[in-house]
Design an enzyme around this catalytic site. Structure first.
Site, short mmCIF file in Angstrom:
data_model
loop_
_atom_site.label_atom_id
_atom_site.label_comp_id
_atom_site.label_asym_id
_atom_site.label_seq_id
_atom_site.Cartn_x
_atom_site.Cartn_y
_atom_site.Cartn_z
N CYS A 270 4.63 -5.76 -8.02
CA CYS A 270 5.67 -6.39 -7.20
C CYS A 270 6.26 -7.62 -7.87
N GLY B 192 16.52 11.05 -9.09
CA GLY B 192 15.88 10.60 -7.85
C GLY B 192 16.76 9.60 -7.12
N ILE C 59 14.27 3.15 -5.74
CA ILE C 59 14.44 2.57 -7.08
C ILE C 59 15.75 3.03 -7.69
N GLY C 60 16.03 4.33 -7.58
CA GLY C 60 17.25 4.89 -8.17
C GLY C 60 18.49 4.21 -7.63
N LEU C 61 18.51 3.95 -6.32
CA LEU C 61 19.71 3.35 -5.72
C LEU C 61 19.81 1.86 -6.03
N ASP D 210 -1.02 0.42 -2.72
CA ASP D 210 -0.44 1.65 -3.29
C ASP D 210 -1.49 2.66 -3.73
N ALA E 122 5.07 -3.55 -0.67
CA ALA E 122 4.30 -4.79 -0.86
C ALA E 122 3.75 -5.31 0.46
N HIS F 297 26.25 -16.48 18.13
CA HIS F 297 27.55 -15.97 17.75
C HIS F 297 28.21 -16.94 16.79
P1 FAD Z 1 0.20 -3.45 -7.55
O1 FAD Z 1 1.25 -4.44 -7.22
O2 FAD Z 1 0.59 -2.27 -8.36
O3 FAD Z 1 -0.94 -4.26 -8.30
C1 FAD Z 1 -2.05 -3.65 -8.85
C2 FAD Z 1 -2.62 -4.55 -9.92
O4 FAD Z 1 -3.89 -4.05 -10.31
C3 FAD Z 1 -1.77 -4.58 -11.19
O5 FAD Z 1 -1.51 -5.91 -11.55
C4 FAD Z 1 -2.66 -3.91 -12.23
O6 FAD Z 1 -2.49 -4.42 -13.54
C5 FAD Z 1 -4.04 -4.20 -11.71
N1 FAD Z 1 -5.07 -3.26 -12.16
C6 FAD Z 1 -5.05 -1.91 -12.09
N2 FAD Z 1 -6.20 -1.39 -12.52
C7 FAD Z 1 -6.98 -2.44 -12.88
C8 FAD Z 1 -8.28 -2.55 -13.40
N3 FAD Z 1 -9.05 -1.48 -13.60
N4 FAD Z 1 -8.76 -3.79 -13.68
C9 FAD Z 1 -8.01 -4.90 -13.46
N5 FAD Z 1 -6.77 -4.85 -12.95
C10 FAD Z 1 -6.26 -3.63 -12.66
N6 FAD Z 1 7.98 -3.05 -2.36
C11 FAD Z 1 8.51 -3.77 -1.36
O7 FAD Z 1 7.88 -3.90 -0.30
N7 FAD Z 1 9.73 -4.37 -1.48
C12 FAD Z 1 10.47 -4.24 -2.60
O8 FAD Z 1 11.57 -4.78 -2.68
C13 FAD Z 1 9.95 -3.48 -3.67
N8 FAD Z 1 10.65 -3.33 -4.81
C14 FAD Z 1 10.11 -2.61 -5.83
C15 FAD Z 1 10.87 -2.46 -6.99
C16 FAD Z 1 10.37 -1.74 -8.05
C17 FAD Z 1 11.20 -1.57 -9.30
C18 FAD Z 1 9.06 -1.19 -7.97
C19 FAD Z 1 8.48 -0.43 -9.12
C20 FAD Z 1 8.30 -1.33 -6.82
C21 FAD Z 1 8.83 -2.04 -5.74
N9 FAD Z 1 8.12 -2.19 -4.54
C22 FAD Z 1 8.67 -2.90 -3.51
C23 FAD Z 1 6.77 -1.61 -4.37
C24 FAD Z 1 5.70 -2.70 -4.56
O9 FAD Z 1 5.84 -3.25 -5.84
C25 FAD Z 1 4.32 -2.09 -4.39
O10 FAD Z 1 4.23 -1.42 -3.16
C26 FAD Z 1 3.25 -3.18 -4.44
O11 FAD Z 1 3.31 -3.89 -5.65
C27 FAD Z 1 1.86 -2.59 -4.24
O12 FAD Z 1 0.92 -3.61 -4.29
P2 FAD Z 1 -0.59 -3.35 -4.74
O13 FAD Z 1 -1.26 -4.67 -4.63
O14 FAD Z 1 -1.13 -2.20 -4.00
O15 FAD Z 1 -0.52 -2.88 -6.26
P1 NAD Z 2 11.16 7.41 -3.76
O1 NAD Z 2 10.10 8.24 -3.20
O2 NAD Z 2 11.80 6.36 -2.94
O3 NAD Z 2 12.37 8.35 -4.25
C1 NAD Z 2 12.17 9.41 -5.13
C2 NAD Z 2 13.35 10.34 -4.99
O4 NAD Z 2 13.28 11.29 -6.04
C3 NAD Z 2 13.35 11.12 -3.68
O5 NAD Z 2 14.61 11.01 -3.08
C4 NAD Z 2 13.02 12.53 -4.12
O6 NAD Z 2 13.60 13.51 -3.29
C5 NAD Z 2 13.61 12.55 -5.53
N1 NAD Z 2 13.04 13.57 -6.42
C6 NAD Z 2 11.74 13.94 -6.53
N2 NAD Z 2 11.62 14.92 -7.47
C7 NAD Z 2 12.86 15.16 -7.96
C8 NAD Z 2 13.39 16.05 -8.92
N3 NAD Z 2 12.61 16.90 -9.59
N4 NAD Z 2 14.72 16.03 -9.18
C9 NAD Z 2 15.54 15.18 -8.51
N5 NAD Z 2 15.08 14.31 -7.57
C10 NAD Z 2 13.77 14.29 -7.30
O7 NAD Z 2 10.56 6.82 -5.12
P2 NAD Z 2 11.09 5.69 -6.10
O8 NAD Z 2 12.50 5.36 -5.80
O9 NAD Z 2 10.70 6.11 -7.45
O10 NAD Z 2 10.20 4.46 -5.67
C11 NAD Z 2 8.77 4.53 -5.77
C12 NAD Z 2 8.09 3.71 -4.73
O11 NAD Z 2 8.32 2.33 -4.92
C13 NAD Z 2 8.57 4.09 -3.35
O12 NAD Z 2 7.48 4.56 -2.62
C14 NAD Z 2 9.09 2.83 -2.74
O13 NAD Z 2 8.56 2.63 -1.47
C15 NAD Z 2 8.64 1.71 -3.69
N6 NAD Z 2 9.80 0.83 -3.85
C16 NAD Z 2 10.20 0.11 -2.75
C17 NAD Z 2 11.33 -0.67 -2.84
C18 NAD Z 2 11.76 -1.42 -1.64
O14 NAD Z 2 10.98 -1.59 -0.71
N7 NAD Z 2 13.00 -1.90 -1.57
C19 NAD Z 2 12.06 -0.74 -4.01
C20 NAD Z 2 11.63 0.02 -5.08
C21 NAD Z 2 10.49 0.80 -4.98
#
Ligand code: FAD
Ligand code: NAD
Length: 467
Positions: free
Chosen positions: A42, A181, A185-187, A313, A321, A445
């Site tokens: 995150c 996708g 993320i894609g959007l 996750d 998050a 408002h």
């Molecule tokens: P993570 O944040 O993945 O943290 C896990 C940590 O564990 C990592 O730092 C990793 O290095 C560490 N780790 C793993 N294995 C080990 C090990 N064996 N020993 C020591 N350390 C280890 N969610 C939202 O709610 N809002 C958003 O706007 C949003 N935007 C996102 C945008 C992108 C591009 C991405 C990829 C994700 C986004 N998410 C968003 C999703 C969000 O990031 C995750 O849901 C969140 O980070 C999950 O938290 P977590 O603590 O479960 O795991």
């Molecule tokens: P997602 O699940 O949101 O979207 C994946 C998309 O890929 C879906 O629409 C699915 O139908 C499509 N897809 C799957 N297989 C395909 C294929 N073979 N060809 C074409 N399309 C295909 O996943 P993401 O956008 O990769 O994000 C991953 C995770 O990270 C999500 O679970 C999301 O909750 C989290 N995330 C959250 C935020 C946020 O909260 N704003 C931002 C980024 C990521």
């Protein structure tokens, strides 16, 4: 060897929040992180950097496209400096991750940097640069998060065929970015690069974008994105991704079974994420994972081994998050002997594009499928004075309420600042409000929040005031 009351593996929003709550509750707490910075996906490569780039690119787009409407004239061409934009994003990340160091310190949490793996149910081995140390903990929380997933035939080369992680640090704006996708993320990242001038084509397997949200939101956002000149190939299953020098070709099969291909210079693979347990040595403690690699837990988020829990996750549920954070607090309070509760139905989902998209509770499709009798109240953002003042007129607020009891069952929004507005819906639903309860509350408002009141009025008795 130091013995802890609790050790947490992973310092994302799940892990670090669990650590703080455990420490607040008087437990001697350790956190283990394999990377040099805390904060997980995150803070380092997810929520925070993506929002920083969304904000920067939004400012640029406003300057280019919207300032003139407000009578603001910029002589000459408005340009951007990508290197500076990416550096600013990194600055935001660095400040935020340092903030977690501060919080760990403030709460007397011991931080270990290195790869954590199970030796047995109460010992974790931490390995860094060939050095190993072992700590003992009465309870352990697995919070190891997730990694981007891909399709079996795609070779992510991290140069031209990339995931969100690389898309946050590109050195140039793609000429044509093909996004596989049309989910969150894609959007979000597609919109960043579209604003900066890339041609963006989203190839989505389902017949709509953001397919897990209410279909009214998918429709509205498709309309908005098309207005912004993003291209979409819906109902297209990707079959191959090939790279030839600086060119990439994505092959797909459409609904009619025809083969089509898209040529660009970058491919963003955003087809979801997968739970990450590599190197944890779960076998040493006999903790099973499910068919999607997620650590199996019961309703107390406890694994098969009674002193080991898992959150975020790496377990089932939305990969968000704030869901991970709630679970971190939940497990800490269970360990302290409390009886916490999480209502998973009320974890909101947000897409931080512009306009924003936000949802909580059941979608109309889910209510239909469950055979629940419901009524709908919808109010368009364009009817609000606030929207016209700012020029953000796309979107709506849609409230689904039970037909007989009027209880709010789902709230779905598209529009300016709905990422923040959704909190009102969550609060209302936590208190099991009826649509009429919301309709009878005063909303300042002029605000976007008035759309929530108006949609509630529409759901209550079809008596919205301003349409
Ligand atoms: P993570 O944040 O993945 O943290 C896990 C940590 O564990 C990592 O730092 C990793 O290095 C560490 N780790 C793993 N294995 C080990 C090990 N064996 N020993 C020591 N350390 C280890 N969610 C939202 O709610 N809002 C958003 O706007 C949003 N935007 C996102 C945008 C992108 C591009 C991405 C990829 C994700 C986004 N998410 C968003 C999703 C969000 O990031 C995750 O849901 C969140 O980070 C999950 O938290 P977590 O603590 O479960 O795991
Ligand atoms: P997602 O699940 O949101 O979207 C994946 C998309 O890929 C879906 O629409 C699915 O139908 C499509 N897809 C799957 N297989 C395909 C294929 N073979 N060809 C074409 N399309 C295909 O996943 P993401 O956008 O990769 O994000 C991953 C995770 O990270 C999500 O679970 C999301 O909750 C989290 N995330 C959250 C935020 C946020 O909260 N704003 C931002 C980024 C990521």
């Amino acid at each position: 060897m130091t013995t802890y009351d609790v050790a947490i593996i992973g310092s994302g929003p799940g892990g670090y929040v669990a650590a703080i709550r455990c420490a607040q509750l008087g437990m001697k707490t350790a956190i283990i992180e394999k990377y040099d910075t805390l904060g997980g996906t995150c803070l380092n490569v997810g929520c925070i950097p993506s929002k920083a780039l969304l904000d920067s690119s939004h400012h640029y787009e406003d300057a280019v496209k919207h300032f003139a409407d407000h009578g603001i004239e910029i002589p000459g061409e408005v340009t951007y400096n990508l290197e500076k934009m990416i550096a600013r994003k990194q600055g935001v990340v660095d400040t935020t991750t340092k903030g977690i160091d501060f919080l760990m310190d403030k709460n007397n949490i011991d931080v270990f940097h290195g790869m954590g793996s199970f030796k047995d149910a109460t010992h974790i081995q931490i390995e860094k640069d060939g050095n190993t140390e072992t700590i003992e903990a009465k309870n352990i929380i697995i919070a190891t998060g997730s990694k981007p997933s891909s399709l079996p035939f795609i070779n992510i080369d991290k140069e031209r065929i990339i995931t969100s992680t690389e898309a946050l640090t590109l050195k140039e704006v793609p000429k044509h970015m093909i996004v596989i996708g049309g989910g969150v993320i894609g959007l979000e990242l597609g919109q960043v690069y579209k604003r900066l001038g890339a041609e963006v084509t989203v190839v989505e397997y389902m017949d709509r974008i953001i397919p897990t949200m209410d279909s009214a939101q998918s429709k509205e956002m498709l309309k908005v994105f098309k207005k912004q000149k993003m291209k979409f190939a819906l109902s297209h299953g990707v079959t191959a991704v090939e790279r030839d020098g600086d060119q990439v070709v994505v092959k797909a099969t459409n609904k009619k079974g025809e083969d089509v291909s898209f040529t660009g210079d970058y491919v963003l693979v955003s087809v979801g994420r997968r739970a990450y347990t590599d190197g944890l040595n779960l076998d040493a403690v006999g903790i099973p994972t499910d068919d999607r690699g997620r650590v199996e837990v019961n309703e107390h988020l406890q694994t098969k081994v009674s002193n080991i829990y898992a959150i975020g996750d790496v377990i089932k549920g939305a990969m968000l998050a704030h869901k991970a954070e709630e679970e971190g607090v939940f497990v800490a309070e269970i360990l302290a002997g409390e009886k916490p509760h999480i209502d998973y139905n009320l974890i909101p989902g947000v897409v931080y594009t512009w306009p924003e998209v936000a949802s909580v509770g059941k979608t109309e499709e889910q209510l239909k499928e469950a055979g629940v009798a419901y009524k709908t109240g919808q109010f368009p953002m364009r009817a609000l004075g606030r929207s016209r003042a700012s020029g953000d007129i796309d979107g709506f607020v849609k409230i689904l309420a039970h037909k007989e009891t009027d209880e709010v069952l789902g709230v779905h929004m598209v529009g300016a600042r709905v990422a923040d507005l959704i909190a009102e819906a969550v609060t209302a639903m936590e208190f099991r409000a009826s649509a009429e309860d919301i309709a009878r509350m005063s909303h300042s408002h002029p605000t976007y929040a008035e759309a929530v009141k108006e949609a509630a009025l529409a759901a209550t008795e079809d008596r919205a005031l301003h349409v």
